[in-house]
Design a protein around this motif. Structure first.
Motif, PDB file in Angstrom:
ATOM      1  N   ALA A   1       0.819  -1.219   0.000  1.00  0.00           N
ATOM      2  CA  ALA A   1       0.000   0.000   0.000  1.00  0.00           C
ATOM      3  C   ALA A   1       0.851   1.265   0.000  1.00  0.00           C
ATOM      4  O   ALA A   1       0.303   2.373  -0.060  1.00  0.00           O
ATOM      5  N   GLY A   2       2.164   1.107   0.072  1.00  0.00           N
ATOM      6  CA  GLY A   2       3.039   2.274   0.085  1.00  0.00           C
ATOM      7  C   GLY A   2       3.206   2.922   1.440  1.00  0.00           C
ATOM      8  O   GLY A   2       3.568   4.100   1.541  1.00  0.00           O
ATOM      9  N   VAL A   3       2.953   2.145   2.522  1.00  0.00           N
ATOM     10  CA  VAL A   3       3.102   2.664   3.877  1.00  0.00           C
ATOM     11  C   VAL A   3       4.515   2.345   4.367  1.00  0.00           C
ATOM     12  O   VAL A   3       4.906   1.186   4.458  1.00  0.00           O
ATOM     13  N   TRP A   4       5.269   3.391   4.694  1.00  0.00           N
ATOM     14  CA  TRP A   4       6.658   3.205   5.110  1.00  0.00           C
ATOM     15  C   TRP A   4       6.735   2.804   6.583  1.00  0.00           C
ATOM     16  O   TRP A   4       5.978   3.275   7.432  1.00  0.00           O
ATOM     17  N   THR A   5       7.702   1.925   6.874  1.00  0.00           N
ATOM     18  CA  THR A   5       7.978   1.535   8.249  1.00  0.00           C
ATOM     19  C   THR A   5       9.464   1.728   8.544  1.00  0.00           C
ATOM     20  O   THR A   5      10.290   1.801   7.634  1.00  0.00           O
ATOM     21  N   THR A   6       9.799   1.799   9.814  1.00  0.00           N
ATOM     22  CA  THR A   6      11.185   1.936  10.236  1.00  0.00           C
ATOM     23  C   THR A   6      11.840   0.560  10.284  1.00  0.00           C
ATOM     24  O   THR A   6      11.184  -0.467  10.089  1.00  0.00           O
ATOM     25  N   ASP A   7      13.138   0.540  10.575  1.00  0.00           N
ATOM     26  CA  ASP A   7      13.854  -0.740  10.692  1.00  0.00           C
ATOM     27  C   ASP A   7      13.281  -1.603  11.805  1.00  0.00           C
ATOM     28  O   ASP A   7      13.366  -2.832  11.756  1.00  0.00           O
ATOM     29  N   SER A   8      12.697  -0.978  12.805  1.00  0.00           N
ATOM     30  CA  SER A   8      12.105  -1.724  13.915  1.00  0.00           C
ATOM     31  C   SER A   8      10.695  -2.219  13.614  1.00  0.00           C
ATOM     32  O   SER A   8      10.094  -2.921  14.435  1.00  0.00           O
ATOM     33  N   GLY A   9      10.149  -1.846  12.444  1.00  0.00           N
ATOM     34  CA  GLY A   9       8.807  -2.266  12.077  1.00  0.00           C
ATOM     35  C   GLY A   9       7.716  -1.292  12.438  1.00  0.00           C
ATOM     36  O   GLY A   9       6.532  -1.542  12.153  1.00  0.00           O
ATOM     37  N   HIS A  10       8.067  -0.174  13.052  1.00  0.00           N
ATOM     38  CA  HIS A  10       7.052   0.828  13.400  1.00  0.00           C
ATOM     39  C   HIS A  10       6.638   1.619  12.156  1.00  0.00           C
ATOM     40  O   HIS A  10       7.446   1.853  11.259  1.00  0.00           O
ATOM     41  N   ILE A  11       5.383   2.029  12.126  1.00  0.00           N
ATOM     42  CA  ILE A  11       4.853   2.800  11.002  1.00  0.00           C
ATOM     43  C   ILE A  11       5.263   4.261  11.155  1.00  0.00           C
ATOM     44  O   ILE A  11       5.080   4.864  12.215  1.00  0.00           O
ATOM     45  N   GLU A  12       5.817   4.831  10.098  1.00  0.00           N
ATOM     46  CA  GLU A  12       6.225   6.234  10.142  1.00  0.00           C
ATOM     47  C   GLU A  12       4.999   7.135   9.977  1.00  0.00           C
ATOM     48  O   GLU A  12       4.212   6.962   9.047  1.00  0.00           O
ATOM     49  N   VAL A  13       4.859   8.078  10.896  1.00  0.00           N
ATOM     50  CA  VAL A  13       3.737   9.026  10.838  1.00  0.00           C
ATOM     51  C   VAL A  13       4.256  10.433  11.122  1.00  0.00           C
ATOM     52  O   VAL A  13       5.306  10.616  11.740  1.00  0.00           O
ATOM     53  N   ASP A  14       3.472  11.431  10.671  1.00  0.00           N
ATOM     54  CA  ASP A  14       3.792  12.811  11.030  1.00  0.00           C
ATOM     55  C   ASP A  14       2.919  13.217  12.215  1.00  0.00           C
ATOM     56  O   ASP A  14       2.214  12.387  12.805  1.00  0.00           O
ATOM     57  N   LYS A  15       2.928  14.486  12.567  1.00  0.00           N
ATOM     58  CA  LYS A  15       2.198  14.945  13.747  1.00  0.00           C
ATOM     59  C   LYS A  15       0.697  15.016  13.532  1.00  0.00           C
ATOM     60  O   LYS A  15      -0.060  15.315  14.461  1.00  0.00           O
ATOM     61  N   MET A  16       0.252  14.749  12.298  1.00  0.00           N
ATOM     62  CA  MET A  16      -1.177  14.638  12.012  1.00  0.00           C
ATOM     63  C   MET A  16      -1.601  13.176  11.892  1.00  0.00           C
ATOM     64  O   MET A  16      -2.704  12.883  11.434  1.00  0.00           O
ATOM     65  N   SER A  17      -0.703  12.252  12.242  1.00  0.00           N
ATOM     66  CA  SER A  17      -0.941  10.809  12.189  1.00  0.00           C
ATOM     67  C   SER A  17      -0.973  10.265  10.765  1.00  0.00           C
ATOM     68  O   SER A  17      -1.397   9.132  10.548  1.00  0.00           O
TER      69      SER A  17
END
Length: 479
Positions: free
Chosen positions: A299-315
């Motif tokens: 779906a094009g959702v980026w995650t970090t090396d730890s597997g967490h979903i990257e979000v901005d301050k608006m979620s």
């Protein structure tokens, strides 16, 4: 426009939410209030791990432990217990805990809270599906297992709030009986004779404190040089002193390599070859996000090396129309933050006026005895020069109300910006510090000056009087 204005009702957008924890169900309530058609998919029960296996259960257990800690200090206040003998040690030992009944209450309260959340969502018209879902692109989700497996939900807005799970060690696999994660302790029918807690972060410290107060012998194994390495150093020092005084064994700079069960006992082997024998072991070494097999990459959702979903301050995630909230984002592992992330996501997605997430005014508490509550900038940041601030620390031992209550440990620490006197943070170490931190949080949120805090009346005698006194002392420093 207010997030709750009636003019925004009638929004017919479709919202699909993966996960029914605080981030998910709070988002669902906001979206439903704004007129969207909302579907929540949850695999284990509404409320998620926060309600069923984490915050609600652990704090319920800790509430009983807190009573026991109060009892242990009651002899100083002249309280005696029937059959408790005449000396303080005998009096304290006359009160015991039935851990089986405690855990029954824990699980009953968690279940009731989950039921209440379901009832509220259904009342607001939210559709609740049971199972595990994954993304099908950015405009739909599919329920892949559970009671509603096979359901496909199309949506204009997606929110991922799937939480996290306990991290384990390769050579310390939980069996749910003697080697435990924090999700499994509530099945215990008997109090551990000797509980070894591996991990001295917030979770490890809270459970070590709780089981020590409940009457178990506790050994806390910490790979760091002190307990609570991520918290205020002065606060951690107070807690470690309390642990030692109560008879807990704290092993610093001791990294656990393996945990092996031998019938009714366990052996924890440390990296330096030493071993610790106990009846049970609780592994509390962090958490991992539940982000596997969700279709995120597709779906094009980026995650970090730890597997967490990257979000901005608006979620927002990297995929248009897809938001994320809670522990799966790694922003701040608190239920209050997850809930706010979920609300912000819906306000933003559904066209409401909204402010970005501001972590600087988030207060948090370590529920030990005493509790440790913090908000805003830290002393470490001030000491390093990252923030310019003045500091006042007042021990509770000088507070009249604390003396009456037999409180010997703890303090109030207040930080203000150098020159302006604006309150920028604080630490409270005390019984009910989770309540006492509120005026400091309010001062940080509203950018109050120390004089604003100092000039407000406090009750005499009260523990909160130390907050005002700290502000008065900072006035002198800020001139």
């Amino acid at each position: 426009m207010s997030p709750f204005s009636s003019s925004s009702l009638g929004n017919q957008q479709r919202v699909a939410i993966l996960g029914g924890g605080p981030g998910g169900y709070e988002a669902a309530l906001v979206a439903a209030q704004l007129g969207a058609h909302v579907t929540v998919v949850e695999s284990h029960g509404l409320g998620g791990s926060t309600v069923l296996t984490d915050v609600v259960p652990s704090k319920t257990l800790i509430a009983t432990a807190e009573i026991m800690a109060t009892v242990s200090g009651a002899t100083e206040l002249g309280v005696r217990f029937p059959g408790g003998g005449t000396d303080d040690h005998e009096a304290e030992g006359s009160v015991t805990v039935d851990i089986g009944r405690v855990n029954q209450r824990v699980k009953a309260l968690a279940s009731a809270q989950s039921h209440d959340i379901r009832a509220r969502l259904e009342k607001e018209g939210v559709t609740v599906l049971s199972g595990r879902a994954r993304l099908d692109g950015t405009e739909a989700i599919e329920v892949v297992d559970g009671d509603d497996a096979g359901e496909r939900v199309e949506a204009d807005v997606l929110l991922i709030s799937v939480g996290a799970r306990p991290r384990t060690l390769p050579d310390a696999q939980p069996d749910g009986e003697r080697i435990l994660t924090w999700k499994q302790v509530y099945d215990l029918e008997e109090l551990p004779e000797h509980l070894i807690v591996v991990g001295s972060g917030v979770t490890g410290a809270e459970f070590a404190n709780a089981y020590d107060a409940l009457g178990a012998h506790v050994t806390l194994v910490s790979s760091r040089d002190r307990v609570l390495p991520g918290e205020d150093a002065d606060a951690a020092e107070v807690l470690e002193e309390v642990f030692h005084r109560r008879g807990m064994t704290v092993m610093s700079r001791s990294r656990a390599e393996s945990v092996v069960r031998h019938g009714d006992s366990v052996t924890v082997t440390l990296a330096d070859g030493r071993t610790v024998e106990g009846s049970h072991c609780l592994v509390a070494v962090g958490a991992l996000p539940n982000t596997e097999d969700l279709g995120l990459a597709e779906a094009g959702v980026w995650t970090t090396d730890s597997g967490h979903i990257e979000v901005d301050k608006m979620s927002r995630t990297s995929a248009r129309g897809v938001y994320a909230a809670g522990d799966c984002t790694g922003v701040f592992p608190l239920a209050s933050v997850a809930a706010m992330q979920g609300r912000i996501a819906m306000w933003h997605a559904l066209g409401e006026a909204v402010r970005p997430l501001a972590l600087r005014s988030v207060s948090s508490t370590v529920f030990t005895s005493p509790e440790i509550a913090t908000v805003g900038w830290t002393q470490a940041q001030i000491d390093s020069g990252e923030a310019q601030g003045d500091i006042v620390k007042l021990p509770l031992a000088t507070n009249a109300r604390a003396k009456m209550l037999g409180i010997h440990d703890g303090f109030v620490k207040l930080f203000c910006r150098t020159g302006s006197g604006t309150v920028i943070g604080g630490v409270v170490v005390a019984p009910r510090a989770s309540e006492l931190i509120y005026p400091v949080t309010l001062a940080v949120e509203k950018r109050l000056n120390v004089d604003d805090v100092a000039h407000a009346f406090t009750v005499y005698p009260s523990l909160s009087g130390s907050v005002a006194e700290a502000a008065r002392q900072l006035h002198v420093m800020s001139d």
